[in-house]
Write a protein that holds these residues in place. Structure first.
Motif, short mmCIF file in Angstrom:
data_model
loop_
_atom_site.label_atom_id
_atom_site.label_comp_id
_atom_site.label_asym_id
_atom_site.label_seq_id
_atom_site.Cartn_x
_atom_site.Cartn_y
_atom_site.Cartn_z
N MET A 59 0.84 -1.20 0.00
CA MET A 59 0.00 0.00 0.00
C MET A 59 0.88 1.26 0.00
N MET A 60 1.94 1.26 0.81
CA MET A 60 2.86 2.40 0.84
C MET A 60 3.54 2.56 -0.51
N ASP A 61 3.90 1.44 -1.13
CA ASP A 61 4.63 1.51 -2.40
C ASP A 61 3.76 2.11 -3.51
N ARG A 62 2.43 1.96 -3.40
CA ARG A 62 1.61 2.57 -4.44
C ARG A 62 1.03 3.93 -4.03
N ALA A 63 1.44 4.41 -2.87
CA ALA A 63 0.99 5.74 -2.42
C ALA A 63 1.99 6.81 -2.86
N ASP A 64 1.47 8.02 -3.06
CA ASP A 64 2.31 9.15 -3.45
C ASP A 64 2.78 9.94 -2.22
N ALA A 65 2.08 9.74 -1.12
CA ALA A 65 2.37 10.50 0.09
C ALA A 65 1.87 9.73 1.30
N ILE A 66 2.36 10.16 2.47
CA ILE A 66 1.86 9.61 3.74
C ILE A 66 1.36 10.76 4.60
N ILE A 67 0.25 10.55 5.28
CA ILE A 67 -0.15 11.45 6.37
C ILE A 67 -0.12 10.61 7.63
#
Lengths: 186, 186
Positions: A59-67
């Motif tokens: 999921m992190m690998d396909r995300a552009d950002a983290i909140i």
């Protein structure tokens, strides 16, 4: 644009509802929130925790950002799993954003749990180890990671009545993400 | 081969000596230990904490691996700064190794600080949030990061008398690094 929604929110009794509320706020700004509990995991499986790890990493690998929800959790600092994810996303050169619903400094947070002594100007905790004293809300690595790889930690002026359900600081992060991400996409 | 030596060791009263001991152990196995306090920082400067962050990040970027001291610090989990660095190095696809001188499970660690209740088989902490219960020593993200991107967390059979100065588990990590890194270099 996908935002990984990190935080100890997954441990709340109403975790699924929190994930839904956060995703709805993201959608309001044209973003897609990815909540860890959206991954399918067979919790009774012998390798459930490994399945969760793999799901979160993908999921992190396909995300552009983290909140990241960096509100202190079971101690003066943020939740370990969330901090790990913040570091992972910074390492992947993604946009890193975070908030804490508790604006207190790290020294004040430690003082809630133990007596801090002052040895010639150096603050020492009950464990005999120094207490980081830069006026920051948490360990400097977390705080300056946000400063340099995203935006400064968002905190309310004072802690909200409901530390775990108030989403005002979270929404500020979503607004920042909405402003930043289209530029990243060009 | 350079190993970033992460841990709350930097907060010990004899931090410089610990860094020297860890670097000497690395050298014994043909490796170079990089200790955060080796960075030159003007501690009186107004931006001292930012200088520390930049120094640590640059040090991580030139390291081939991290050995993280994940012994619980001011609560049931590892030091936040160290966990951030573990995540950052995993995100950078470096070899990640870690140890904890406290082998207790996360549930047992939380129980030292607060009463855990059992609601229909789900463990709940004093804060009303669930207590992760996979039989692991810390949050699953840290533990499985090591499993999948390095080697399983190294723990002693029982906690040593001196939790902060015993380097047996650290040395085991150095041995693993020495076995792995030449292969990475080919």
């Amino acid at each position: 644009m996908n935002i990984y929604l990190a935080g100890p929110d997954v441990f709340l009794p109403d975790a699924l509802d929190m994930g839904r509320r956060k995703a709805e706020l993201c959608a309001r700004y044209g973003l897609t929130g990815l909540f860890p509990l959206d991954n399918a995991v067979a919790l009774a499986a012998h390798d459930a925790s490994l399945q969760i790890f793999r799901g979160n990493e993908a999921m992190m690998d396909r995300a552009d950002a983290i909140i990241a929800n960096l509100t202190p959790f079971r101690g003066p600092s943020a939740d370990a799993g969330t901090v790990y994810e913040l570091g992972y996303m910074a390492g992947r050169s993604k946009l890193v954003l975070g908030y804490s619903n508790d604006p207190a400094t790290y020294v004040d947070r430690v003082a809630r749990f133990e007596t801090i002594s002052n040895r010639d100007g150096l603050l020492i905790g009950a464990d005999g180890l120094a207490v980081e004293d830069f006026g920051l809300p948490d360990n400097l690595m977390l705080i300056h990671c946000l400063d340099l790889h995203g935006a400064p930690l968002v905190t309310p002026r004072s802690a909200p009545a409901d530390l775990w359900h108030d989403l005002a600081a979270f929404e500020s992060c979503v607004q920042i993400a909405a402003q930043r991400l289209p530029r990243l996409a060009t």
